[in-house]
Design a protein around this motif. Structure first.
Motif, PDB file in Angstrom:
ATOM      1  N   CYS A 246       8.590  11.223  -0.358  1.00 26.40           N
ATOM      2  CA  CYS A 246       9.282  10.409   0.643  1.00 26.40           C
ATOM      3  C   CYS A 246      10.771  10.741   0.651  1.00 26.40           C
ATOM      4  CB  CYS A 246       9.083   8.926   0.347  1.00 26.40           C
ATOM      5  SG  CYS A 246       7.400   8.343   0.563  1.00 26.40           S
ATOM      6  N   ASP A 247      11.312  11.034   1.823  1.00 27.67           N
ATOM      7  CA  ASP A 247      12.742  11.299   2.043  1.00 27.67           C
ATOM      8  C   ASP A 247      13.211  12.604   1.418  1.00 27.67           C
ATOM      9  OD1 ASP A 247      13.006   8.835   3.388  1.00 27.67           O
ATOM     10  OD2 ASP A 247      13.341   7.782   1.493  1.00 27.67           O
TER      11      ASP A 247
ATOM     12  N   TYR B 117       0.095   6.795  -3.649  1.00 22.11           N
ATOM     13  CA  TYR B 117       1.471   7.169  -3.982  1.00 22.11           C
ATOM     14  C   TYR B 117       1.622   7.214  -5.497  1.00 22.11           C
ATOM     15  CZ  TYR B 117       2.003   5.340   0.773  1.00 22.11           C
ATOM     16  OH  TYR B 117       1.843   5.093   2.105  1.00 22.11           O
TER      17      TYR B 117
ATOM     18  N   LYS C  76       3.835  11.246  -2.274  1.00 20.28           N
ATOM     19  CA  LYS C  76       2.716  10.897  -1.406  1.00 20.28           C
ATOM     20  C   LYS C  76       1.470  11.710  -1.767  1.00 20.28           C
ATOM     21  CE  LYS C  76       5.315  11.746   2.259  1.00 20.28           C
ATOM     22  NZ  LYS C  76       5.740  11.858   3.678  1.00 20.28           N
TER      23      LYS C  76
ATOM     24  N   ASP D 279       8.603  -0.790   6.242  1.00 20.17           N
ATOM     25  CA  ASP D 279       9.035   0.152   5.221  1.00 20.17           C
ATOM     26  C   ASP D 279       9.946  -0.521   4.216  1.00 20.17           C
ATOM     27  OD1 ASP D 279       9.251   3.041   7.442  1.00 20.17           O
ATOM     28  OD2 ASP D 279       7.566   2.107   6.417  1.00 20.17           O
TER      29      ASP D 279
END
Length: 411
Positions: free
Chosen positions: A322-323, A283, A365, A25
């Motif tokens: 993401c996150d 992405y 994503k 990652d």
């Protein structure tokens, strides 16, 4: 590898993108930080994971699965896709040519199909040359053009009038007053006993991001309304909208449904998924260019929902990030907005464990599908670069866009 920076008009040395056996990652994040934003990143490994599932369906049932190019027409990956599944399907002249040139000619065992609600006479010779199957949307289109089909297998699109959508009429081909497909009463009126000899197949497309239970329900309607014709045809096309590569998809029911129709009516079954081929295989990377506050903190991004991921506004839907969490779920909540003049060019509200600074990156994503094929240059927004992440972790900038791509669209 060199890369042309569309903002500075300079060539940049991109040799920092080294092949790696297995990107962690952290390594992936570091690679993304070196990319010009906004950009799309296509993930080869995830693409192969999806294709493996689809190939398994073909092998277990004998059906043929085709890439619906309307969702994902990233043709550099067509030879890869053609090594797993049976070909492409098109929604019109240009997609038909693309599928023919970039997959069928490079993978000779694959097929190329086309359906369009309204063909033109001037297109028919080319489509008949490029395509293995040609599907007419109406009886009038069939009557006008079927005699011009000398190579392609002719089919008719049917409307089983079986809605399985909930509250999304824009995606429901079976909604009242739909222009898509021939209803049973109209087909009976013209052909009460048998289809014309040159009609070799029937096609229906009723689903959108749905599971196999909705397909099963639709097949019951198809049998009930069009059963008298099914024994007369050579192929039956289930259309698209099958979310086959989704984690909770009922592959067992899908395979049973395919085998049932094939065995009962001695037909070859086709499926035309678009999303399933590239689901979660891409992405969209964008950068924070400003932070403002008007009752809440708002991130201004160099990416745009309206220009770069239009389905966010059209469907609408909330893209995975993401996150990022739901508003209030994490410590800091931001509204993610864009750099166009459209007041509603807003992606949504997300929460994070950390505060943002200008220059930080966000990674959305599931951005391979219905993004690159729908993007536009409203407000003169630059088109995002297209980056291919190989299975070994190496990044390749496949396509960069600049001012001339904006300018030359209109003159």
């Amino acid at each position: 590898m060199n890369y042309f920076d569309k903002m500075t008009n300079k060539t940049i040395d991109m040799t920092t993108f080294k092949p790696i056996d297995k990107a962690s990652d952290a390594e992936f994040d570091n690679q993304l930080k070196q990319l010009n934003t906004p950009c799309y990143v296509i993930d080869e490994k995830k693409l192969k994971d999806n294709l493996t599932i689809l190939k398994n369906v073909e092998q277990d049932t004998g059906c043929h699965i085709l890439l619906a190019q309307k969702a994902f027409s990233y043709y550099p990956a067509y030879p890869l896709i053609g090594s797993y599944i049976s070909g492409t399907t098109a929604s019109g002249l240009y997609e038909a040519r693309l599928g023919y040139e970039e997959m069928k000619k490079k993978c000779p065992d694959t097929e190329n199909h086309v359906f369009c609600p309204g063909f033109k006479e001037s297109e028919m010779n080319m489509l008949d040359t490029w395509c293995d199957h040609l599907v007419f949307n109406s009886l009038s289109q069939y009557e006008r053009f079927h005699s011009l089909c000398h190579n392609a297998s002719v089919g008719l699109r049917i409307n089983p009038e079986c809605s399985t959508q909930e509250g999304h009429d824009i995606y429901d081909p079976c909604a009242p007053y739909s222009r898509l497909g021939i209803t049973a009463d109209k087909l009976y009126e013209s052909f009460p006993d048998a289809l014309p000899e040159d009609v070799e197949g029937l096609h229906f497309h009723t689903l959108c991001e749905q599971n196999a239970d909705d397909l099963f329900k639709t097949l019951q309607a198809v049998e009930k309304k069009f059963g008298r014709y099914l024994a007369q045809i050579k192929w039956l096309n289930f259309g698209g909208g099958h979310h086959i590569t989704r984690a909770d998809y009922d592959l067992t029911l899908l395979k049973k449904s395919i085998l049932y129709m094939q065995n009962k009516y001695d037909v070859r079954v086709y499926l035309e998924p678009g999303e399933a081929v590239a689901l979660n295989a891409g992405y969209f990377v964008t950068e924070v260019v400003d932070i403002v506050n008007n009752g809440m903190d708002i991130l201004i991004l160099d990416g745009s929902a309206a220009c770069h991921m239009p389905d966010v506004l059209e469907m609408p839907y909330r893209p995975p990030l993401c996150d990022g969490g739901m508003p209030g779920e994490k410590k800091h909540t931001y509204r993610l907005a864009c750099s166009t003049c459209l007041a509603g060019d807003v992606i949504g509200d997300y929460s994070f464990d950390h505060r943002f600074r200008i220059g930080d990156r966000l990674i959305f994503k599931d951005m391979a599908i219905y993004s690159m094929v729908k993007n536009n240059t409203f407000n003169g927004m630059p088109l995002p670069d297209i980056v291919y992440r190989k299975e070994n972790g190496e990044m390749e900038i496949q396509k960069g866009f600049g001012y001339h791509d904006f300018k030359e669209r209109l003159g």
